[in-house]
Design an enzyme around this catalytic site. Structure first.
Site, mmCIF file in Angstrom:
data_model
loop_
_atom_site.group_PDB
_atom_site.id
_atom_site.type_symbol
_atom_site.label_atom_id
_atom_site.label_comp_id
_atom_site.label_asym_id
_atom_site.label_seq_id
_atom_site.Cartn_x
_atom_site.Cartn_y
_atom_site.Cartn_z
ATOM 1 N N GLY A 130 4.669 2.606 14.611
ATOM 2 C CA GLY A 130 3.403 2.568 13.905
ATOM 3 C C GLY A 130 3.623 2.809 12.426
ATOM 4 O O GLY A 130 4.744 3.053 11.979
ATOM 5 N N HIS A 131 2.547 2.754 11.676
ATOM 6 C CA HIS A 131 2.581 3.078 10.256
ATOM 7 C C HIS A 131 1.350 3.908 9.919
ATOM 8 O O HIS A 131 0.476 4.142 10.759
ATOM 9 C CB HIS A 131 2.654 1.811 9.400
ATOM 10 C CG HIS A 131 4.021 1.200 9.355
ATOM 11 N ND1 HIS A 131 5.084 1.816 8.736
ATOM 12 C CD2 HIS A 131 4.508 0.036 9.875
ATOM 13 C CE1 HIS A 131 6.164 1.070 8.857
ATOM 14 N NE2 HIS A 131 5.845 -0.013 9.544
ATOM 15 N N ASP A 161 1.232 9.211 5.465
ATOM 16 C CA ASP A 161 2.619 9.334 5.016
ATOM 17 C C ASP A 161 2.846 10.564 4.142
ATOM 18 O O ASP A 161 3.798 11.319 4.351
ATOM 19 C CB ASP A 161 3.033 8.092 4.222
ATOM 20 C CG ASP A 161 3.463 6.948 5.116
ATOM 21 O OD1 ASP A 161 3.719 7.194 6.309
ATOM 22 O OD2 ASP A 161 3.542 5.808 4.640
#
Length: 379
Positions: A130-131, A161
């Site tokens: 995933g991101h 992130d």
């Protein structure tokens, strides 16, 4: 006395090169004076691997092939005298390479082993790729970031992130380090972006539980529902209006020469109407007009600046919020320390450009460096 070594001077960190939250966490530690060594695979051409990436500033880059015995030995040798190790591989990868927490902590029981992943080290999705946008989606944050009637808008990669991932990883390993210096024992820090993202939404869960937050996006005070907390078009740009408290809202109306009786702040049934009226007003003049009128007043209204414009703002210039490093303008280290401010970081290094000097600074002998960094290692 003041020293420019930074508050983390003396802390030693091994960084196993990755993308996203792990290098950001390592940058934060290096910015504050920690001695960080970045181990990067030979010929690394992954996203963000080069010296152009400011996330790699402040620390050397050493070639290390984790799939080979010599690469594994190099990691373990460095870990023996390190305080912290940070990595951003998917769950199970380093275990298969013989570099999981069990093996590394055997060589240094006091080491804090920090792990950054998307979904965490366990759970049904732990081995699913995933991101940032995916972790925000599952944590509930993405669904809440949208205007009424519109689709969710990804807030760059700031929430998953870097905020919920890298920043909490840095916080976590430093918490582990404080504890280890009391107990003499290290531990694993599982910094999952889905957990960190969920944590960042704490206040919105509180508002929702208190009955002050509707599940319909774009209808609440802080999600563009209110006319006094919104971004408006100007004649040539945008302004951000954040007049949340009544005293700031009153000042906003005064500067706009509006009658408070016609613009009630908390009459929710009129928010849409009042937003349209505000939109007409702000669209009538250029951004510079509104910046001049509002930015030094008590109304919580500012012009909206882009990435290229923000460094030139007088406030940012006065505080040194951005710094030039090797000719590249970028955000300066934060937060600030009165007695142990860190120095300006060194520029990011090209992958594998610092093998001998960095390993010597870490305490390895010339013979060990020659052995552990020899190309074409084989088995």
């Amino acid at each position: 006395m003041t020293t420019t070594r930074g508050p983390l001077a003396g802390v030693k960190v091994v960084e196993l090169a990755a993308i996203g939250p792990a290098p950001f966490a390592a940058m934060l530690l290096a910015d504050m004076g920690a001695q960080v060594i970045r181990l990067q695979r030979p010929g690394d051409d992954s996203v963000g691997a080069g010296a152009w990436n400011h996330l790699h500033r402040g620390r050397p880059s050493v070639t290390c092939d984790l799939t080979t015995p010599r690469g594994r030995e190099l990691v373990l040798r460095l870990a023996e005298t390190a305080d912290i190790l940070v990595e951003g591989f998917r769950p199970g990868v380093l275990e298969r390479l013989g570099l999981g927490p069990e093996e590394v902590l055997e060589h240094n029981p006091a080491l804090v082993y920090g792990r950054a992943t998307g979904y965490g080290q366990d759970g049904p999705l732990s081995d699913v790729p995933g991101h940032d946008i995916n972790y925000l989606a599952v944590a509930g944050a993405l669904g809440a970031i949208r205007r009424h009637g519109e689709r969710p808008l990804a807030p760059l990669s700031l929430v998953g992130d870097f905020g919920g991932g890298g920043m909490l990883l840095a916080f976590g390993v430093l918490c582990g380090l404080v504890e280890a210096r009391t107990s003499g024992l290290g531990q694993v820090v599982d910094a999952a972006m889905i957990d960190g993202t969920a944590l960042l939404t704490t206040v919105f869960h509180a508002l929702r539980n208190a009955g002050d937050w509707a599940d319909e996006p774009g209808t609440n005070v802080l999600d563009s529902g209110a006319h006094f907390y919104e971004v408006y078009d100007t004649a040539d740009g945008h302004v951000a209006v954040g007049a949340l408290e009544p005293r700031f809202y009153a000042e906003l109306l005064r500067l706009l020469e509006l009658d408070p009786a016609e613009f009630p702040q908390w009459e929710r049934s009129r928010w849409t109407e009042l937003k349209h009226r505000f939109a007409q007003i702000f669209r009538s003049r250029p951004t510079e007009h509104w910046a001049t009128l509002f930015e030094h007043e008590q109304a919580c209204v500012t012009a909206v600046y882009g990435l290229g414009d923000a460094p030139g703002h007088p406030h940012n210039r006065a505080r040194g919020t951005f710094v030039e490093i090797d000719g590249a303008l970028q955000p300066a280290p934060a937060p600030r320390f009165s007695r142990t401010p860190p120095p300006v970081p060194a520029p990011a290094a090209e992958p594998g450009s610092d093998d001998e000097a960095a390993l010597a600074a870490w305490g390895l002998s010339a013979a060990d460096i020659a052995t552990l960094t020899r190309p074409h290692e084989g088995t």
